[in-house]
Design a protein around this motif. Structure first.
Motif, PDB file in Angstrom:
ATOM      1  N   ALA A 145       0.836  -1.201   0.000  1.00 59.54           N
ATOM      2  CA  ALA A 145       0.000   0.000   0.000  1.00 59.54           C
ATOM      3  C   ALA A 145       0.872   1.252   0.000  1.00 59.54           C
ATOM      4  O   ALA A 145       0.545   2.260  -0.650  1.00 59.54           O
ATOM      5  CB  ALA A 145      -0.919   0.002   1.218  1.00 59.54           C
TER       6      ALA A 145
ATOM      7  N   GLY B 218       1.078   3.693  -3.101  1.00 58.85           N
ATOM      8  CA  GLY B 218       0.725   5.064  -2.756  1.00 58.85           C
ATOM      9  C   GLY B 218       1.731   6.054  -3.321  1.00 58.85           C
ATOM     10  O   GLY B 218       1.360   7.115  -3.840  1.00 58.85           O
TER      11      GLY B 218
ATOM     12  N   GLU C 244     -10.312  10.355   1.986  1.00 57.71           N
ATOM     13  CA  GLU C 244     -10.127   8.944   1.666  1.00 57.71           C
ATOM     14  C   GLU C 244     -10.592   8.039   2.809  1.00 57.71           C
ATOM     15  O   GLU C 244     -11.101   6.941   2.564  1.00 57.71           O
ATOM     16  CB  GLU C 244      -8.664   8.675   1.320  1.00 57.71           C
TER      17      GLU C 244
ATOM     18  N   TRP D  88      -9.855   4.687  -7.151  1.00 57.91           N
ATOM     19  CA  TRP D  88     -10.584   4.083  -6.036  1.00 57.91           C
ATOM     20  C   TRP D  88     -11.646   3.094  -6.511  1.00 57.91           C
ATOM     21  O   TRP D  88     -11.980   2.145  -5.793  1.00 57.91           O
ATOM     22  CB  TRP D  88     -11.212   5.157  -5.155  1.00 57.91           C
TER      23      TRP D  88
ATOM     24  N   GLY E 281      -8.151   0.821  -5.721  1.00 57.13           N
ATOM     25  CA  GLY E 281      -8.494   1.055  -4.320  1.00 57.13           C
ATOM     26  C   GLY E 281      -9.527   0.072  -3.811  1.00 57.13           C
ATOM     27  O   GLY E 281      -9.408  -0.460  -2.706  1.00 57.13           O
TER      28      GLY E 281
ATOM     29  N   TYR F 140      -7.948  -3.268  -3.160  1.00 59.15           N
ATOM     30  CA  TYR F 140      -7.200  -3.298  -1.905  1.00 59.15           C
ATOM     31  C   TYR F 140      -8.128  -3.336  -0.695  1.00 59.15           C
ATOM     32  O   TYR F 140      -7.861  -4.039   0.287  1.00 59.15           O
ATOM     33  CB  TYR F 140      -6.284  -2.073  -1.808  1.00 59.15           C
TER      34      TYR F 140
ATOM     35  N   TYR G 276      -4.887   1.616   5.121  1.00 61.71           N
ATOM     36  CA  TYR G 276      -5.067   3.063   5.110  1.00 61.71           C
ATOM     37  C   TYR G 276      -3.797   3.788   5.554  1.00 61.71           C
ATOM     38  O   TYR G 276      -3.372   4.768   4.917  1.00 61.71           O
ATOM     39  CB  TYR G 276      -6.237   3.441   6.021  1.00 61.71           C
TER      40      TYR G 276
ATOM     41  N   HIS H 132      -1.185   3.578   2.838  1.00 63.81           N
ATOM     42  CA  HIS H 132      -1.543   4.410   1.686  1.00 63.81           C
ATOM     43  C   HIS H 132      -1.284   5.893   1.955  1.00 63.81           C
ATOM     44  O   HIS H 132      -0.636   6.574   1.150  1.00 63.81           O
ATOM     45  CB  HIS H 132      -3.014   4.180   1.342  1.00 63.81           C
TER      46      HIS H 132
END
Length: 214
Positions: free
Chosen positions: A10, A14, A51, A132, A136, A139, A155, A158
């Motif tokens: 992630a 990211g 997010e 996303w 996203g 994930y 999270y 990311h």
């Protein structure tokens, strides 16, 4: 996927998204030039809150839907293909010197706080929505298999990439220094692109494995 692997992947994916030139990078450059080094982290704070709300909304509205086998297969394959397209694009752009770390600032938006700019810039970026809806979501689906702790790890990984990159850019602009040359920037993007291609193949494999193809 194990929690440590989830965090690391992630984080790297990211970085690949954060470093690509776009509205968020432009806003960070401009606001940092006019408002100082704190502008970058504050912009990403707004971005990360948005997010977080998105992830919560996905789970609250789609939690039971995401655990269906057919849904996970579809998300893995579609997300993997988009990830593959994204990775190849980054490799091509970096290899052919089509990307540059533009550091030219224009006017600052004095009517908005950096946090609000982070939210509005993200919402207005179609690429953010597509990311996303594909990568996203893939994930989130994998992270949800580990429960709440999986989502938290994903999270944190990311948004850590966003905070690290944009804080560095913001500090560099505010202090009047270019922290990265275009060549180093392209090398980093090239590495990220190769990683994305590998990760895309893993996503696609997860999608086709239940179908008995492998």
């Amino acid at each position: 996927m194990e929690l440590d692997t989830l965090f690391i992947t992630a984080l790297i994916i990211g970085f690949s998204g954060a470093m690509m030139p776009g509205p968020l990078l432009t806003a960070t450059v401009n606001e940092s030039y006019h408002k100082g080094a704190s502008a970058g982290p504050r912009i990403i704070l707004g971005h990360s809150i948005l997010e977080l709300l998105l992830i919560i909304g996905l789970i609250m509205g789609l939690g039971s839907f995401l655990v269906l086998s057919s849904v996970k297969i579809t998300i893995s394959i579609v997300g993997g293909l988009f990830l593959l397209w994204m990775g190849i694009g980054i490799i091509k752009d970096a290899g052919f010197s089509k990307v540059k770390l533009e550091l030219a600032a224009v006017g600052s938006n004095k009517s908005l706080q950096p946090e609000a700019i982070g939210v509005l810039t993200s919402i207005s970026n179609p690429y953010w929505t597509i990311w996303w809806a594909t990568i996203g979501l893939g994930y989130v689906t994998m992270a949800w298999e580990q429960g709440i702790i999986g989502l938290i790890v994903f999270y944190l990984g990311h948004i850590s990439a966003d905070f690290i990159w944009y804080t560095g850019v913001s500090f560099g602009i505010a202090s009047g220094k270019e922290m990265l040359s275009d060549n180093i920037y392209r090398i980093i993007l090239l590495i990220c692109g190769v990683f994305l291609v590998g990760l895309s193949l893993y996503f696609i494999y997860l999608g086709v494995k239940p179908l008995g193809i492998f």
